[in-house]
Design a protein around this motif. Structure first.
Motif, short mmCIF file in Angstrom:
data_model
loop_
_atom_site.label_atom_id
_atom_site.label_comp_id
_atom_site.label_asym_id
_atom_site.label_seq_id
_atom_site.Cartn_x
_atom_site.Cartn_y
_atom_site.Cartn_z
N PHE A 561 0.82 -1.21 0.00
CA PHE A 561 0.00 0.00 0.00
C PHE A 561 0.86 1.26 0.00
O PHE A 561 0.42 2.32 -0.47
CB PHE A 561 -0.94 0.00 1.21
N GLN A 562 2.08 1.16 0.50
CA GLN A 562 2.96 2.33 0.52
C GLN A 562 3.28 2.80 -0.89
O GLN A 562 3.60 3.99 -1.09
CB GLN A 562 4.25 1.98 1.25
N PHE A 563 3.20 1.91 -1.89
CA PHE A 563 3.44 2.34 -3.26
C PHE A 563 2.39 3.36 -3.70
O PHE A 563 2.69 4.28 -4.45
CB PHE A 563 3.40 1.14 -4.22
N ASP A 564 1.18 3.19 -3.22
CA ASP A 564 0.08 4.07 -3.61
C ASP A 564 0.15 5.41 -2.90
O ASP A 564 -0.46 6.39 -3.36
CB ASP A 564 -1.25 3.38 -3.29
N THR A 565 0.88 5.50 -1.81
CA THR A 565 0.87 6.71 -1.00
C THR A 565 2.19 7.50 -1.05
O THR A 565 2.20 8.67 -0.68
CB THR A 565 0.58 6.37 0.47
N SER A 566 3.26 6.88 -1.51
CA SER A 566 4.56 7.54 -1.45
C SER A 566 4.55 8.87 -2.20
O SER A 566 5.00 9.91 -1.68
CB SER A 566 5.66 6.63 -2.02
N ALA A 599 12.18 11.40 2.07
CA ALA A 599 12.74 10.06 2.26
C ALA A 599 12.56 9.59 3.70
O ALA A 599 12.25 8.42 3.96
CB ALA A 599 14.22 10.05 1.87
N VAL A 600 12.75 10.52 4.65
CA VAL A 600 12.55 10.17 6.06
C VAL A 600 11.09 9.78 6.31
O VAL A 600 10.79 8.81 7.02
CB VAL A 600 12.97 11.34 6.97
N ALA A 605 7.01 5.56 7.12
CA ALA A 605 5.82 4.83 6.65
C ALA A 605 6.10 3.34 6.56
O ALA A 605 5.25 2.51 6.92
CB ALA A 605 5.38 5.38 5.30
N VAL A 606 7.29 2.99 6.09
CA VAL A 606 7.66 1.55 6.01
C VAL A 606 7.74 0.95 7.41
O VAL A 606 7.23 -0.15 7.66
CB VAL A 606 8.99 1.39 5.26
N LEU A 607 8.37 1.67 8.33
CA LEU A 607 8.45 1.17 9.71
C LEU A 607 7.06 1.04 10.32
O LEU A 607 6.79 0.12 11.09
CB LEU A 607 9.32 2.10 10.55
N TYR A 702 -2.67 7.38 7.64
CA TYR A 702 -2.53 8.28 8.80
C TYR A 702 -1.52 9.39 8.50
O TYR A 702 -1.79 10.58 8.73
CB TYR A 702 -2.11 7.47 10.01
N ILE A 703 -0.37 9.04 7.94
CA ILE A 703 0.64 10.05 7.59
C ILE A 703 0.11 10.95 6.48
O ILE A 703 0.30 12.18 6.50
CB ILE A 703 1.95 9.37 7.17
N LEU A 704 -0.58 10.35 5.51
CA LEU A 704 -1.13 11.15 4.42
C LEU A 704 -2.15 12.16 4.95
O LEU A 704 -2.21 13.30 4.48
CB LEU A 704 -1.79 10.23 3.39
N GLY A 705 -2.94 11.76 5.94
CA GLY A 705 -3.88 12.70 6.55
C GLY A 705 -3.18 13.87 7.20
O GLY A 705 -3.66 15.01 7.14
#
Length: 817
Positions: A561-566, A599-600, A605-607, A702-705
């Motif tokens: 899912f991180q591919f869709d949000t990066s 990048a951070v 997001a990965v963590l 959550y981060i995207l929000g």
């Protein structure tokens, strides 16, 4: 006996008795059996039973036979063995039938029903005779009673568009035959149940014997997916050379695979019988899927819908060109102005009105006053050379100008001329780095992603496990190797509109360069400084969002899912940077620091995907990082970059806070900025507290929000301050603002129509699946893709055109906020 040990006399006697019983059987030959009759008997080590069932099959007809057996014995040491021999195969099982679950738990079933693999229809014109032998035996030294019932299935073949109801259990699986009609190339198998549990599995298998219809082997062949209340599998004729297949229904002995409770390991060795406790009523309906013409219509609709944006842009550009030509002709014909420069919109008339707070400092005292120079005194406008000497000679490296810069930024009221002192060519090259860096990032990020999702799709196709990917199976239209082509096609809007935005920015860039080459005074010293590097980066980010969203929807699941949000993070961040750069061109973040920050964020997001489920320590650390980063960035913004971000920033901020707020309790020097930053910090701290308390599983969203809320807050502040400064909103940016609000509202409506959720098990996710709503091809989430692409495009246009009203306003009259 030479070379061995002589057998005991008792063992030899038992062996002889067993051989005699097998050879003769009751009555000396297999007992003839009748379909639909219950046979009761007993077997032991010295006696077995053999039954023969003969029947005739009509030409071209597929006959299926079902064997039902039952035994009252719960002795696992001496089970009753049933062996069924057919013309081309053997099927065997034992009673009690044992299923194993987690922690080696066992579940025993004394009643078993199995459907025998049907005989393929023969091309003969006369009926064919078939015989089935059922052997019943046991190694028990005592009699074990059993019951046997053999029946012929009347409703073995499923029909198109006709619902069929049946019941299944772990020891009584069911499967049925379906043949493709002549005019149907693809069908959807829809299975529903009123009960969530017990957990079940739906499988589609080729016409091959044996049929894998037990919990431990149903995954060995074909395509399968777990199910609670709903399941759907799309089947294409080309995948089955015989143009027919089996639909298999298996009930699992435990429910943990479907989101049910996990059995405790403490009671792992308890054996129980489950004869009537795990039955499930199911209904299966097979309906034709869409035809190839619908695929063509969907492709044309997708491209024509967004190509209409190209047509609209051409019309707007043409109208703008006509208006400019008319104004230019009027200017050339005007007797007051023979130079061709329009005098009707002289910059002095567009200055800040009297009484504005930004007029508190006298115009002559503005540091921007001495910035106005004639075009002859400036370097040649077209000489945007890449000479490193020019970059090294930027006045930021000169101590006296550095001191002057700090003095200027401490003024209470800043104007754009105060923050646009650097050479235009140097700053423009600085922002072009955003464009080139994002292209590099996109290539290095996208290639491994594409490779990974291709591997995902290959695994799905090879194993047949449809629990790997979280599609909306009621509206998943395959094409080639892709399982859900519609979810990929709907992302074409991001790529087309991203490219269109690049063309619009390129046009503006070319017009600006031409104006610079003509040494147009309005271009040199009036309006917002034109730096297009961030706009180019935003266009590339929009295109890459479409590419990566399509990659994610090749096989949507928790891991990718991180591919869709990066690139959503990057789009939100670039928009905030562009908004800040508009009135702070000299002090905006460099491309290297900005992309390093992104990048951070992506690393976090990965963590979060890995550790964010239940680990409290991760949320504590993340919340601390979030709050500290908000404070550090707020300090940097408030003091216009004069607070260096290093280990001492918090100590210096604490000293200033103590001096200004506690010791003197003075009014903030920059009230507007203070209001924005206070509200922004409250919002970010609220997000941090929410994450720490509720720990949402969807960490990427959550981060995207967080990013989106900060962007909306800053944009609202910018527009409010713009209107407060008596600046105007021209028709085009006003239209874009309204269109952005309307399209985003519609897009979010479809976004919240949840069609699947990788936060749950695949079976639970399928409960949310819904049919297509647009052209019979696209679902709600596809409509979200269409509308969100348009909404992002309009959002970018807002940032591109928001300050067009300032093109004829002197920079020493444009306030900074």
């Amino acid at each position: 006996m030479a070379g061995g040990v002589a057998p005991a006399p008792g063992a030899l006697l038992c062996a002889l008795l067993w051989a005699a019983a097998v050879a003769s059987g009751p009555g000396g030959s297999p007992a003839p059996g009748a379909f639909g009759r219950v046979y009761r008997g007993a077997v032991n080590i010295s006696a077995e039973r053999v039954y023969a069932f003969a029947y005739s099959s009509e030409p071209g007809q597929v006959d299926a036979v079902r064997v039902n057996v039952n035994s009252s014995s719960e002795n696992l040491q001496y089970p009753v063995l049933f062996v069924v021999r057919q013309q081309k195969g053997v099927l065997s099982w034992q009673v009690p039938l044992i299923f194993r679950g987690l922690y080696q738990r066992t579940y025993n079933y004394q009643e078993v029903s199995r459907t025998l693999c049907p005989t393929e229809p023969t091309p003969e014109t006369r009926p064919s005779d078939q015989t089935i032998f059922v052997e019943v035996s046991s190694m028990a030294p005592f009699n074990i009673a059993y019951e046997l019932l053999v029946t012929r299935l009347e409703n073995f073949q499923l029909e198109t568009n006709k619902a069929f109801n049946f019941t299944a259990s772990p020891s009584q699986p069911q499967y049925f035959l379906y043949k493709f009609p002549q005019d149907v190339d693809s069908v959807i198998i829809k299975v529903v149940s009123d009960a969530v549990y017990p957990c079940s599995v739906v499988s589609v298998q080729d016409i091959v014997c044996p049929v894998y219809d037990l919990d431990h082997n149903v995954e060995f062949n074909g395509v399968y997916q777990s199910m609670t209340k709903q399941a759907a599998i799309t089947v294409q004729r080309k995948d089955f050379p015989g143009e027919q297949f089996f639909v298999v229904f298996v009930i699992k002995p435990e429910d943990y695979a479907c989101g049910g409770s996990v059995p405790s390991s403490i009671h792992g060795n308890v054996n129980r019988t489950w004869n009537l406790q795990r039955t499930k009523n199911l209904q299966v309906t097979i309906v034709p899927s869409i035809k190839k013409s619908v695929y063509v219509q969907a492709v044309f609709f997708s491209f024509l819908s967004f190509l209409s944006f190209y047509l609209g842009s051409v019309v707007v550009a043409f109208v703008h060109y006509i208006r400019v030509q008319r104004k230019a002709s009027a200017g050339r014909l005007s007797p007051e102005n023979g130079s061709g420069i329009m005098t009707s919109s002289h910059p002095i008339t567009a200055s800040t009105p009297e009484g504005s707070s930004y007029g508190a400092i006298d115009e002559s005292s503005s540091s921007g006053g001495h910035q106005l120079s004639s075009p002859e005194r400036r370097p040649p406008a077209g000489s945007d050379t890449d000479s490193s000497v020019e970059e090294e000679s930027d006045f930021d490296t000169m101590p006296e100008i550095e001191s002057d810069k700090n003095v200027i930024r401490t003024k209470v009221f800043l104007y754009l001329s105060d923050l646009s002192r650097k050479d235009r060519r140097i700053v423009s090259k600085k922002y072009k780095i955003y464009f080139w860096n994002i292209i590099t990032i996109a290539v290095f990020y996208a290639l491994p992603v594409i490779q990974l999702v291709i591997t995902y799709q290959t695994v799905v196709n090879v194993t047949g496990n449809q629990d790997i990917c979280y599609y909306n199976f009621l509206c998943a239209h395959p094409l080639g190797v892709l399982s859900a082509f519609n979810n990929i096609l709907s992302n074409v809007g991001h790529m087309l509109l991203g490219f269109l935005f690049l063309l619009i920015v390129l046009r503006r860039d070319i017009l600006h360069r031409r104006a610079m080459e003509m040494k147009d005074v309005y271009t040199l010293d009036y309006g917002i400084p034109k730096h297009f590097g961030l706009f180019y980066a935003m266009g590339i980010a929009l295109m890459m969002e479409g590419v990566l969203s399509a990659c994610y929807h090749v096989c949507p699941n928790y891991s990718n899912f991180q591919f869709d949000t990066s690139f959503m993070y990057m789009i939100a961040g670039l928009c905030m940077l562009k908004l800040y750069q508009t009135r702070h061109p000299d002090i905006n973040a460099s491309a290297y620091s900005a992309y390093a920050s992104f990048a951070v964020v992506i690393c976090l997001a990965v963590l979060g995907v890995v550790f964010g489920k239940n680990d409290v320590w991760f949320w504590v650390i993340f919340s601390m990082i979030h709050v500290l980063a908000s404070l550090a960035l707020s300090t940097q913004i408030y003091y216009m970059g004069r607070f260096k971000i290093d280990l001492g920033i918090f100590r210096r901020a604490a000293m200033v806070l103590y001096t200004d707020c506690i010791q003197q309790c003075s009014r903030p020097m920059y009230m507007d900025r203070m209001v924005l930053l206070v509200v922004g910090n409250l919002v970010n701290w609220s997000f941090a507290i929410f994450g720490l308390v509720y720990r949402p599983r969807d960490f990427a969203s959550y981060i995207l929000g967080i990013f989106i809320c900060n962007l909306l807050l800053y944009l609202a502040f910018y527009i409010i301050m713009k209107l407060r400064s008596s600046e105007k909103l021209l028709p085009i940016p006003l239209f874009c603002i309204v269109a952005t609000a309307v399209v985003w509202a519609a897009a979010l409506y479809f976004f919240f129509q949840t069609l699947s959720s990788w936060e749950e098990t695949p079976a639970e996710s399928r409960e949310k699946n819904r049919p297509c709503i647009l052209l019979g091809f696209f679902d709600d989430h596809d409509v979200w893709h269409f509308l969100s692409a348009a909404a992002l495009f309009f959002s970018f246009l807002v940032l591109l055109t928001l300050d067009d009203d300032l093109d004829t306003v002197r920079r020493d009259k444009i306030p900074v906020f």
